[in-house]
Design a protein around this motif. Structure first.
Motif, PDB file in Angstrom:
ATOM      1  N   ALA A  17     -12.446  -3.564 -15.018  1.00 26.63           N
ATOM      2  CA  ALA A  17     -11.223  -4.334 -14.695  1.00 26.63           C
ATOM      3  C   ALA A  17     -10.302  -3.584 -13.736  1.00 26.63           C
ATOM      4  N   ARG A  18     -10.627  -2.326 -13.434  1.00 28.05           N
ATOM      5  CA  ARG A  18      -9.787  -1.570 -12.482  1.00 28.05           C
ATOM      6  C   ARG A  18      -9.904  -2.204 -11.103  1.00 28.05           C
ATOM      7  N   ARG A  19      -8.780  -2.329 -10.435  1.00 25.92           N
ATOM      8  CA  ARG A  19      -8.783  -2.893  -9.079  1.00 25.92           C
ATOM      9  C   ARG A  19      -7.920  -2.040  -8.172  1.00 25.92           C
ATOM     10  N   ASP A  20      -8.209  -2.097  -6.884  1.00 23.46           N
ATOM     11  CA  ASP A  20      -7.298  -1.523  -5.904  1.00 23.46           C
ATOM     12  C   ASP A  20      -6.229  -2.579  -5.632  1.00 23.46           C
ATOM     13  N   VAL A  21      -4.963  -2.182  -5.796  1.00 26.38           N
ATOM     14  CA  VAL A  21      -3.880  -3.162  -5.685  1.00 26.38           C
ATOM     15  C   VAL A  21      -3.084  -2.922  -4.414  1.00 26.38           C
ATOM     16  N   ARG A  22      -2.871  -3.979  -3.644  1.00 24.32           N
ATOM     17  CA  ARG A  22      -2.090  -3.871  -2.404  1.00 24.32           C
ATOM     18  C   ARG A  22      -0.720  -4.495  -2.602  1.00 24.32           C
ATOM     19  N   GLY A  23       0.065  -4.443  -1.531  1.00 26.10           N
ATOM     20  CA  GLY A  23       1.465  -4.858  -1.598  1.00 26.10           C
ATOM     21  C   GLY A  23       1.686  -6.294  -2.024  1.00 26.10           C
ATOM     22  N   LEU A  93      -5.868  -8.469   6.687  1.00 24.70           N
ATOM     23  CA  LEU A  93      -5.891  -7.759   5.409  1.00 24.70           C
ATOM     24  C   LEU A  93      -4.585  -7.015   5.161  1.00 24.70           C
ATOM     25  N   LYS A  94      -4.105  -7.066   3.926  1.00 21.28           N
ATOM     26  CA  LYS A  94      -2.962  -6.251   3.511  1.00 21.28           C
ATOM     27  C   LYS A  94      -3.566  -4.990   2.902  1.00 21.28           C
ATOM     28  N   LEU A  95      -3.336  -3.854   3.549  1.00 18.59           N
ATOM     29  CA  LEU A  95      -4.083  -2.659   3.149  1.00 18.59           C
ATOM     30  C   LEU A  95      -3.213  -1.560   2.559  1.00 18.59           C
ATOM     31  N   GLU A  96      -2.010  -1.910   2.145  1.00 20.64           N
ATOM     32  CA  GLU A  96      -1.122  -0.926   1.520  1.00 20.64           C
ATOM     33  C   GLU A  96      -0.034  -1.653   0.740  1.00 20.64           C
ATOM     34  N   MET A 137      -6.499   8.851 -13.181  1.00 17.96           N
ATOM     35  CA  MET A 137      -5.175   8.203 -13.085  1.00 17.96           C
ATOM     36  C   MET A 137      -5.323   6.695 -12.926  1.00 17.96           C
ATOM     37  N   TRP A 138      -6.283   6.316 -12.089  1.00 22.44           N
ATOM     38  CA  TRP A 138      -6.515   4.891 -11.787  1.00 22.44           C
ATOM     39  C   TRP A 138      -6.891   4.136 -13.069  1.00 22.44           C
ATOM     40  N   LEU A 139      -7.764   4.776 -13.863  1.00 27.02           N
ATOM     41  CA  LEU A 139      -8.221   4.122 -15.097  1.00 27.02           C
ATOM     42  C   LEU A 139      -7.118   4.100 -16.153  1.00 27.02           C
ATOM     43  N   GLY A 149      -2.917   1.358  -5.818  1.00 28.97           N
ATOM     44  CA  GLY A 149      -3.602   1.126  -4.548  1.00 28.97           C
ATOM     45  C   GLY A 149      -3.712   2.442  -3.794  1.00 28.97           C
ATOM     46  N   TRP A 150      -4.875   2.709  -3.265  1.00 30.79           N
ATOM     47  CA  TRP A 150      -5.142   3.955  -2.534  1.00 30.79           C
ATOM     48  C   TRP A 150      -4.998   3.652  -1.048  1.00 30.79           C
ATOM     49  N   VAL A 151      -4.102   4.356  -0.376  1.00 29.02           N
ATOM     50  CA  VAL A 151      -3.894   4.139   1.055  1.00 29.02           C
ATOM     51  C   VAL A 151      -4.408   5.348   1.819  1.00 29.02           C
ATOM     52  N   SER A 152      -5.364   5.104   2.714  1.00 28.69           N
ATOM     53  CA  SER A 152      -5.918   6.241   3.453  1.00 28.69           C
ATOM     54  C   SER A 152      -5.830   6.064   4.965  1.00 28.69           C
ATOM     55  N   ILE A 153      -5.169   4.987   5.387  1.00 28.10           N
ATOM     56  CA  ILE A 153      -5.030   4.757   6.831  1.00 28.10           C
ATOM     57  C   ILE A 153      -3.713   5.425   7.255  1.00 28.10           C
ATOM     58  N   LEU A 154      -3.755   6.741   7.244  1.00 28.71           N
ATOM     59  CA  LEU A 154      -2.548   7.548   7.462  1.00 28.71           C
ATOM     60  C   LEU A 154      -2.898   8.777   8.287  1.00 28.71           C
ATOM     61  N   GLU A 186     -12.480  -9.399  -9.201  1.00 31.65           N
ATOM     62  CA  GLU A 186     -13.454  -8.590  -8.445  1.00 31.65           C
ATOM     63  C   GLU A 186     -12.750  -8.027  -7.216  1.00 31.65           C
ATOM     64  N   SER A 187     -13.410  -7.082  -6.581  1.00 32.99           N
ATOM     65  CA  SER A 187     -12.837  -6.464  -5.387  1.00 32.99           C
ATOM     66  C   SER A 187     -12.408  -7.541  -4.381  1.00 32.99           C
ATOM     67  N   GLU A 188     -11.192  -7.378  -3.874  1.00 29.80           N
ATOM     68  CA  GLU A 188     -10.688  -8.357  -2.910  1.00 29.80           C
ATOM     69  C   GLU A 188     -11.590  -8.403  -1.668  1.00 29.80           C
ATOM     70  N   LEU A 189     -12.096  -7.244  -1.253  1.00 31.08           N
ATOM     71  CA  LEU A 189     -12.946  -7.207  -0.055  1.00 31.08           C
ATOM     72  C   LEU A 189     -14.270  -7.933  -0.293  1.00 31.08           C
ATOM     73  N   LYS A 190     -14.707  -7.934  -1.559  1.00 34.23           N
ATOM     74  CA  LYS A 190     -15.920  -8.700  -1.882  1.00 34.23           C
ATOM     75  C   LYS A 190     -15.601 -10.195  -1.790  1.00 34.23           C
TER      76      LYS A 190
HETATM   77  C1  LIG Z   1     -11.249   6.936  -1.036  1.00 33.96           C
HETATM   78  C2  LIG Z   1     -10.688   5.536  -1.014  1.00 33.96           C
HETATM   79  C3  LIG Z   1      -9.815   5.179   0.004  1.00 33.96           C
HETATM   80  C4  LIG Z   1      -9.294   3.876   0.059  1.00 33.96           C
HETATM   81  N1  LIG Z   1      -8.399   3.530   1.043  1.00 33.96           N
HETATM   82  C5  LIG Z   1      -7.880   2.277   1.069  1.00 33.96           C
HETATM   83  C6  LIG Z   1      -6.906   1.893   2.053  1.00 33.96           C
HETATM   84  O1  LIG Z   1      -6.487   2.653   2.903  1.00 33.96           O
HETATM   85  N2  LIG Z   1      -6.425   0.622   2.009  1.00 33.96           N
HETATM   86  C7  LIG Z   1      -6.852  -0.290   1.076  1.00 33.96           C
HETATM   87  O2  LIG Z   1      -6.384  -1.429   1.083  1.00 33.96           O
HETATM   88  N3  LIG Z   1      -7.760   0.057   0.131  1.00 33.96           N
HETATM   89  C8  LIG Z   1      -8.265   1.311   0.107  1.00 33.96           C
HETATM   90  N4  LIG Z   1      -9.171   1.651  -0.866  1.00 33.96           N
HETATM   91  C9  LIG Z   1      -9.575   0.652  -1.869  1.00 33.96           C
HETATM   92  C10 LIG Z   1     -10.943   0.056  -1.604  1.00 33.96           C
HETATM   93  O3  LIG Z   1     -10.869  -0.862  -0.553  1.00 33.96           O
HETATM   94  C11 LIG Z   1     -11.395  -0.626  -2.892  1.00 33.96           C
HETATM   95  O4  LIG Z   1     -11.538   0.349  -3.876  1.00 33.96           O
HETATM   96  C12 LIG Z   1     -12.712  -1.379  -2.710  1.00 33.96           C
HETATM   97  O5  LIG Z   1     -12.547  -2.461  -1.840  1.00 33.96           O
HETATM   98  C13 LIG Z   1     -13.222  -1.909  -4.064  1.00 33.96           C
HETATM   99  O6  LIG Z   1     -12.250  -2.741  -4.658  1.00 33.96           O
HETATM  100  P1  LIG Z   1     -11.664  -2.444  -6.092  1.00 33.96           P
HETATM  101  O7  LIG Z   1     -11.148  -1.027  -6.089  1.00 33.96           O
HETATM  102  O8  LIG Z   1     -10.559  -3.428  -6.299  1.00 33.96           O
HETATM  103  O9  LIG Z   1     -12.776  -2.604  -7.057  1.00 33.96           O
HETATM  104  C14 LIG Z   1      -9.680   2.943  -0.933  1.00 33.96           C
HETATM  105  C15 LIG Z   1     -10.546   3.331  -1.964  1.00 33.96           C
HETATM  106  C16 LIG Z   1     -11.042   4.610  -2.005  1.00 33.96           C
HETATM  107  C17 LIG Z   1     -11.968   5.009  -3.132  1.00 33.96           C
END
Ligand SMILES: Cc1cc2nc3c(=O)[nH]c(=O)nc-3n(C[C@H](O)[C@H](O)[C@H](O)COP(=O)(O)O)c2cc1C
Length: 207
Positions: A17-23, A93-96, A137-139, A149-154, A186-190
Motif C-alpha cells: 500500500a506504500r505509494r510515492d505521493v506528489r503535491g 506529470l506532477k513530480l514533487e 521511513m517510507w513504510l 514523495g521522493w524528489v530527485s529532479i534537483l 497502484e503506482s501513478e506512473l503505472k
Molecule cells: C530513488 C527514487 C527517486 C525518485 N524520484 C522521484 C521524483 O523525482 N519525482 C517523482 O514524482 N517520483 C519519484 N520517485 C517515485 C517513483 O516514481 C515511484 O516510486 C514509482 O513510480 C513507483 O510508484 P509507487 O512508489 O507509488 O509505488 C522516486 C523513487 C525512487 C525510489
C-alpha cells in the motif's frame, strides 16, 4: 520475538500500500511531533554497512527554504522536459510536493573519515545504507497513514548549499511528507501508462 500470520500479512499489506505521493495529494495538515519521531526512528533503525549509521536528516519547514528548493526543481525539470520531449505525458506529470507537504526532509549521506567494515571493496555501501533508512521511513509513514514523495529532479550541490550541509555530505533523498486525501492503489506512473509493472517471472533468476 516471533510474529504470527496476521503480523506477516499486515506487513505485506503495508509494503504493497506504500505509494510515492506528489503535491496533488497532500492536504497540508500538520504532522504530530510523535509521528514524525516514529518516522525518523524507523529511519535510524535501518541496517548500515559496518554499523556506520552514515545518515543525517535535515527536517525543513521553513517556507523560504522550500521556495528555493522548488525553484531548483523547476530549473532541473525544465531540462528533463527537453530529454523527454517526445513523451507528451512528461510535461503533465506532477513530480514533487515541496510546497504542499508540511514537512520536507533532506536525507544525507555523511561519509566516515575512517575505513568502514564492509566498505573496503564496494565503495557505495554507505550510500546504500542511507537508502535502507529511507525505505524504513517510507513504510513507517504509510503505517501511520502519512504520505511520502521522493524528489530527485534537483541540482544536488545547490540543495546542499541551501540547507548548509557539511562539505562531504551527499544528498540521497529529498522527501516531501504529509497527510494525504488518498493513497492510489497502484503506482501513478503505472496507471498513466508510463511503464508496465514487472512481476517475479521478469526479474528472478535461479541458478
Ligand atoms: C530513488 C527514487 C527517486 C525518485 N524520484 C522521484 C521524483 O523525482 N519525482 C517523482 O514524482 N517520483 C519519484 N520517485 C517515485 C517513483 O516514481 C515511484 O516510486 C514509482 O513510480 C513507483 O510508484 P509507487 O512508489 O507509488 O509505488 C522516486 C523513487 C525512487 C525510489
Amino acid at each position: 520475538m516471533t510474529f504470527n500470520n496476521s503480523d506477516t500479512k499486515k506487513l505485506l499489506e503495508i509494503i504493497k500500500a506504500r505509494r510515492d505521493v506528489r503535491g496533488n495529494r497532500f492536504v497540508g495538515a500538520e504532522i504530530e511531533k510523535e509521528k514524525l519521531d516514529m518516522i525518523l526512528e524507523a529511519g535510524i533503525s535501518a541496517p548500515s554497512v559496518g554499523y556506520s549509521q552514515p545518515w543525517k536528516f535535515v527536517v525543513i519547514k521553513d517556507n523560504k527554504t522550500k521556495e528555493n528548493i522548488l525553484k531548483n526543481f523547476k530549473q532541473e525539470n525544465d531540462k528533463a522536459k527537453e530529454i523527454f520531449k517526445d513523451k507528451e505525458l512528461y510535461t503533465k506529470l506532477k513530480l514533487e510536493g515541496i510546497k504542499e507537504a508540511p514537512i520536507n526532509i533532506a536525507v544525507l549521506y555523511e561519509p566516515k573519515e575512517k575505513d568502514v567494515l564492509g566498505m573496503t571493496s564496494m565503495k557505495k555501501m554507505g550510500e546504500y545504507s542511507v537508502v535502507c533508512a529511507i525505505q524504513n521511513m517510507w513504510l513507517m509513514a504509510r503505517a501511520l497513514n502519512i504520505g511520502i514523495g521522493w524528489v530527485s529532479i534537483l541540482d544536488e550541490k545547490k540543495v546542499l548549499k541551501e540547507i548548509g550541509a557539511s562539505k562531504d555530505s551527499m544528498l540521497i533523498a529529498y522527501l516531501c511528507i504529509g497527510y494525504v486525501d488518498k493513497f492510489y492503489e497502484e503506482s501513478e506512473l503505472k496507471t498513466l501508462g508510463w511503464d508496465k509493472e514487472k512481476n517475479l517471472k521478469d526479474v528472478v533468476e535461479y541458478l
